[in-house]
Write an enzyme that holds these catalytic residues in place. Structure first.
Site, mmCIF file in Angstrom:
data_model
loop_
_atom_site.group_PDB
_atom_site.id
_atom_site.type_symbol
_atom_site.label_atom_id
_atom_site.label_comp_id
_atom_site.label_asym_id
_atom_site.label_seq_id
_atom_site.Cartn_x
_atom_site.Cartn_y
_atom_site.Cartn_z
ATOM 1 N N ASP A 140 -8.213 8.415 0.497
ATOM 2 C CA ASP A 140 -8.368 7.351 0.439
ATOM 3 C C ASP A 140 -8.157 7.288 2.226
ATOM 4 O OD1 ASP A 140 -9.669 5.625 -0.902
ATOM 5 O OD2 ASP A 140 -8.445 3.989 -0.956
ATOM 6 N N ARG B 123 0.899 -1.085 0.079
ATOM 7 C CA ARG B 123 0.162 0.382 0.080
ATOM 8 C C ARG B 123 1.078 0.991 0.174
ATOM 9 N NH1 ARG B 123 -4.942 1.908 -1.559
ATOM 10 N NH2 ARG B 123 -5.858 2.465 0.105
ATOM 11 N N THR C 2 -9.668 0.441 -9.885
ATOM 12 C CA THR C 2 -8.627 -1.066 -9.620
ATOM 13 C C THR C 2 -8.572 -2.158 -10.679
ATOM 14 O OG1 THR C 2 -8.826 -0.422 -6.897
ATOM 15 C CG2 THR C 2 -8.074 -2.416 -6.924
ATOM 16 N N THR D 144 -3.881 -1.540 -7.693
ATOM 17 C CA THR D 144 -4.321 -0.154 -7.888
ATOM 18 C C THR D 144 -3.870 1.052 -7.956
ATOM 19 O OG1 THR D 144 -6.418 0.954 -7.237
ATOM 20 C CG2 THR D 144 -5.047 0.309 -5.308
ATOM 21 N N GLY E 136 -13.147 -2.766 -7.555
ATOM 22 C CA GLY E 136 -15.327 -1.361 -7.521
ATOM 23 C C GLY E 136 -14.961 -0.812 -5.394
ATOM 24 N N GLY E 137 -14.071 -0.051 -5.941
ATOM 25 C CA GLY E 137 -14.063 0.908 -4.716
ATOM 26 C C GLY E 137 -14.262 0.025 -3.749
ATOM 27 N N GLU F 104 -4.253 8.067 -4.116
ATOM 28 C CA GLU F 104 -4.330 6.557 -2.914
ATOM 29 C C GLU F 104 -4.524 7.381 -1.603
ATOM 30 O OE1 GLU F 104 -6.069 4.137 -3.664
ATOM 31 O OE2 GLU F 104 -3.958 3.797 -4.688
ATOM 32 N N SER G 205 -8.468 1.099 3.342
ATOM 33 C CA SER G 205 -8.430 0.230 1.868
ATOM 34 C C SER G 205 -9.917 -0.612 2.314
ATOM 35 C CB SER G 205 -7.222 -0.048 1.223
ATOM 36 O OG SER G 205 -8.143 -1.339 -0.001
ATOM 37 N N SER G 206 -10.719 -0.674 1.018
ATOM 38 C CA SER G 206 -11.664 -1.559 0.697
ATOM 39 C C SER G 206 -11.046 -3.287 0.211
ATOM 40 C CB SER G 206 -13.036 -1.487 0.269
ATOM 41 O OG SER G 206 -13.262 -0.100 1.270
#
Length: 595
Positions: A457, A128, A417, A435, A502-503, A454, A481-482
Site C-alpha cells: 500500500d 495498522r 478486507t 484486513t 473494497g480497496g 500491507e 489506507s482507504s
C-alpha cells in the site's frame, strides 16, 4: 425479541413470490458445516430471511453486522451474555481469521472507531501494520530503481509488515471490555478444531488464486490438499490456528509479538524464497497500537467521524460529502445522472487530494484540517458547477502551516478486507475495518494464519518528478489506507455505524451508502443494497447486472469513460434510533443480527 424477528422473517416468506419464497425459505433453514463440524444455530435463520428479502433486521438492545455467519454467531453470544462491543469484536475477529482467511486475520491490521456510551466521547485505535526498521524507500524497486510489478512485490516476505490486529484486539479489550479475555476465543478454537464448511465464496477465491497459493508448500497443503482447491462444503480444520488462539488466550497478545511466535513469523518472512522480506523480531517487539483523535466532518445534520491518517478514509469521505453539502441530492434522487455526475466528480477531487497529501502523519505533515475546511471545500465545489464531467482534476492547495511540495502517488490498493459494526446494550458503538490487504495477503502462513502484504500500500516510487512522495516507504511507517470505518452522530449520539472492504473503492462505497441513507431516505439495508457507481480517477465504474446499468449511457454522454464491472463491497451497517436496524451486504455472505 428473538421470537419477534423469527415471526417477521416467516411472514416475509409468505408475502414473497414463488422464486423469492424458495430463496428465503432456504435462508431460514439452519446452516450446518457438515459431519463433525460446528452448526450455525437457528438463531440466525430470520436474519438470513430478512437479508434475502432486502429488509433490515430490527432489534432493541444490541446488534452486530459482520462478514460471516459463524463470526456473527460468536459475537452475538458475547453480546447476549452482557459483553461489550469490544468483547464481541475480539470473538468476531478470531472467527473471521479462520472462516474468511483471505480477507483479515491475526497476520494483518485494522482501524477501529469507538463511540463511548458512558462518556459520549469518540476516539480511534490505529492497528495498522508498520514497515520493518530495515525497510528503505527502494523496497519495491528493482536493481535499476524501477518499480516492481504489483504481484511480483506482493507474493512472498517482501510485502509483509508488522501485524497489528492482535495488539488492537488486546488494546480494545483492555480499554472497553468486560468479559474474560480467554473465553472470547473459545468459539474460534472449537471451530478450528472441529472444522467448518468452506463457503462458496471462499472456495471460488481459492480456485481463482490457486497458482499463487501453490507457491508455498504449507499454504498449498492447507488450501489445495492433494493439489486440488477446496470445494464449497468441504470440512476444513485448522489445529495450528487453534494453537495460536490458545497462546493468545492464555498469555495475551504480547506472546504474539515476542518469543517463539515472533521468531516463527520473522523466519517465515526472511526465508520465503526469491522474494524474502526484512521483518525482524525487533519490529514485532516494539509494535504498539496508537490512539488517535477521530477525524470528523459535518454533513447535513450529522457529524461524520472516522479514521484519519494513516488512513485516507475519513478525510476522503468527509471531502466528498462536504463538496456536496450545497447540493439538493434529495430532490435529484438516486436515479439522476446529474446526482451521479456531482458525486463522481466530488470523488475525483477528493482522490486527487488523497494522492498528494495523505500518508502517515507521524512521518509527514498532513493538512487534515485544511482539506476539510469549509472555505476550502466551498472553493473546490465551484468546480462542480458545469454540466459535464470535469475534463481533468488536480489536487488543491489547502491551508497549512508547513510548506507542501509532495509528488503524486499512484499506489495500488486492491479489494479484500472485512468490516465489523457493533452496538451493545451499554450504548457503545464500534466500527472496525480489518484486513490483510490483497486476497490471501502475502500467501505466507504461520501458526495457521496468513501474513499480510500491507507494505504494497506504500508508493513503489519514492519521488515524482523530483518531488518526494508522502506515502513512500520508510522504516517504522504505516502505509496509507482507504479503510473508512465510520460512525455518524447527531447531537453527540451515534445514528449510523458503517464501513466496508473494497480497496480504494471503500471510500466510494461508504460515501454512497451515507448519501442513500441521509439524503434519499433509504433504510439501512436498502442503502447498502443500492447498486454501486464509483469514480476515483475519471473512469466511472458501474455495478454490472444491476439497475445502475441504466445510468451508463447518460454518464457516457456527460463525458465519462464507463466500465461495467463487479463491485463487491462488504458493507455492514447499523442504524441507531428508537431501536436498532441492521443491514448486511447482499454481495457477500455476512449477516446483521440483534436482540
Amino acid at each position: 425479541m428473538r421470537l419477534k424477528i423469527l415471526v417477521t422473517g416467516m411472514l416475509l416468506i409468505w408475502a414473497l413470490g414463488p422464486g423469492q419464497a424458495q430463496q428465503a425459505a432456504d435462508a431460514v433453514a439452519p446452516e450446518t458445516s457438515g459431519a463433525g463440524g460446528i452448526e450455525t444455530s437457528q438463531r440466525l435463520a430470520p436474519a438470513r430471511a430478512l437479508k434475502e428479502a432486502g429488509q433490515p433486521v430490527a432489534a432493541q438492545d444490541w446488534m452486530i453486522a459482520a462478514a460471516n455467519p459463524h463470526a456473527v454467531e460468536a459475537g452475538a453470544r458475547v453480546l447476549a451474555q452482557g459483553g461489550t462491543a469490544a468483547d464481541a469484536m475480539v470473538a468476531v475477529q478470531a472467527v473471521l481469521g479462520l472462516v474468511e482467511p483471505q480477507s483479515s486475520g491475526l497476520g494483518g491490521g485494522a482501524f477501529l472507531v469507538w463511540h463511548d456510551g458512558a462518556t459520549g466521547g469518540i476516539t480511534t485505535l490505529d492497528g495498522r501494520e508498520t514497515a520493518p526498521l530495515a525497510a528503505t524507500p527502494r523496497l519495491f524497486q528493482d536493481a535499476e530503481g524501477q518499480p516492481l510489478k504489483f504481484f511480483d512485490a506482493v507474493v512472498g516476505g517482501r510485502s509483509v509488515g508488522t501485524p497489528g490486529t492482535p495488539a488492537l484486539m488486546a488494546e480494545a479489550h483492555a480499554r472497553w471490555g468486560r468479559a474474560d479475555w480467554a473465553g472470547l476465543f473459545d468459539e474460534a478454537i472449537t471451530l478450528a478444531e472441529d472444522g467448518f464448511a468452506v463457503s462458496p465464496r471462499l472456495a471460488a477465491l481459492i480456485a481463482g488464486d490457486a497458482a499463487r497459493l501453490s507457491r508455498f508448500a504449507d499454504t498449498r497443503d492447507y488450501f489445495l490438499p492433494d493439489g486440488v482447491p477446496l470445494a464449497a462444503g468441504d470440512i476444513l480444520r485448522n489445529p495450528e490456528y487453534a494453537g495460536t488462539l490458545r497462546l493468545l488466550a492464555t498469555r495475551g497478545a504480547r506472546a504474539f509479538y515476542t518469543g517463539e511466535m515472533a521468531q516463527d513469523i520473522t523466519e517465515r518472512v526472511q526465508r520465503s524464497g526469491r522474494n524474502s522480506g526484512v521483518l525482524a523480531p525487533l519490529d514485532l517487539a516494539i509494535y504498539r497500537v496508537k490512539e488517535r483523535a477521530a477525524t470528523c466532518a459535518p454533513y447535513r445534520a450529522y457529524e461524520v467521524c472516522g479514521m484519519g491518517p494513516p488512513s485516507s478514509g475519513a478525510v476522503a469521505v468527509g471531502q466528498i460529502l462536504g463538496l456536496l453539502e450545497g447540493v439538493d441530492l434529495a430532490a435529484l434522487g438516486a436515479d439522476s445522472p446529474e446526482a451521479w455526475r456531482l458525486i463522481g466528480d466530488a470523488s475525483r477531487l477528493a482522490f486527487a487530494d488523497r494522492g498528494r497529501y495523505l500518508a502517515d502523519s507521524d512521518f509527514v505533515p498532513v493538512p487534515v484540517k485544511g482539506l476539510l475546511a469549509g472555505d476550502y471545500l466551498a472553493e473546490r465545489a465551484r468546480l462542480l458547477g458545469g454540466d459535464d464531467a470535469l475534463p481533468e482534476v488536480s489536487p488543491g492547495s489547502p491551508e497549512f502551516d508547513h510548506a507542501l511540495n509532495w509528488g503524486d502517488d499512484s499506489a495500488i490498493e486492491l479489494p479484500s478486507t472485512s468490516h465489523i459494526s457493533i452496538y451493545d446494550r451499554f450504548g457503545n458503538a464500534l466500527s472496525m475495518t480489518t484486513t490483510i490487504e490483497n486476497g490471501f495477503g502475502s500467501r505466507l502462513m504461520v501458526g495457521g494464519f496468513l501474513l499480510n502484504n500491507e507494505l504494497t500500500d506504500f508508493s513503489f516510487a519514492s519521488h515524482d518528478n523530483g518531488r518526494p512522495i508522502a506515502n513512500r516507504v520508510e522504516p517504522g511507517k504505516r502505509p496509507r489506507s482507504s479503510m473508512a470505518p465510520t460512525i455518524l452522530r447527531r447531537d453527540g449520539k451515534p445514528v449510523l455505524i458503517i464501513g466496508s472492504p473494497g480497496g480504494s473503492r471503500i471510500i466510494g462505497y461508504v460515501a454512497k451508502t451515507i448519501i442513500a441513507w441521509a439524503d434519499w431516505g433509504m433504510d439501512v439495508q436498502a442503502a447498502i443494497s443500492l447498486p454501486h457507481l464509483v469514480n476515483r480517477f475519471g473512469a466511472y465504474d458501474i455495478e454490472a447486472g444491476t439497475s445502475a446499468e441504466a445510468l451508463a449511457e447518460p454518464l457516457a454522454a456527460l463525458g465519462y469513460e464507463v466500465n461495467l464491472r463487479d463491485l463487491t463491497s462488504g458493507l455492514h451497517a447499523i442504524e441507531v434510533g428508537e431501536g436498532l436496524r441492521g443491514g448486511a451486504d447482499p454481495r457477500r455472505e455476512g449477516l446483521a443480527y440483534g436482540e
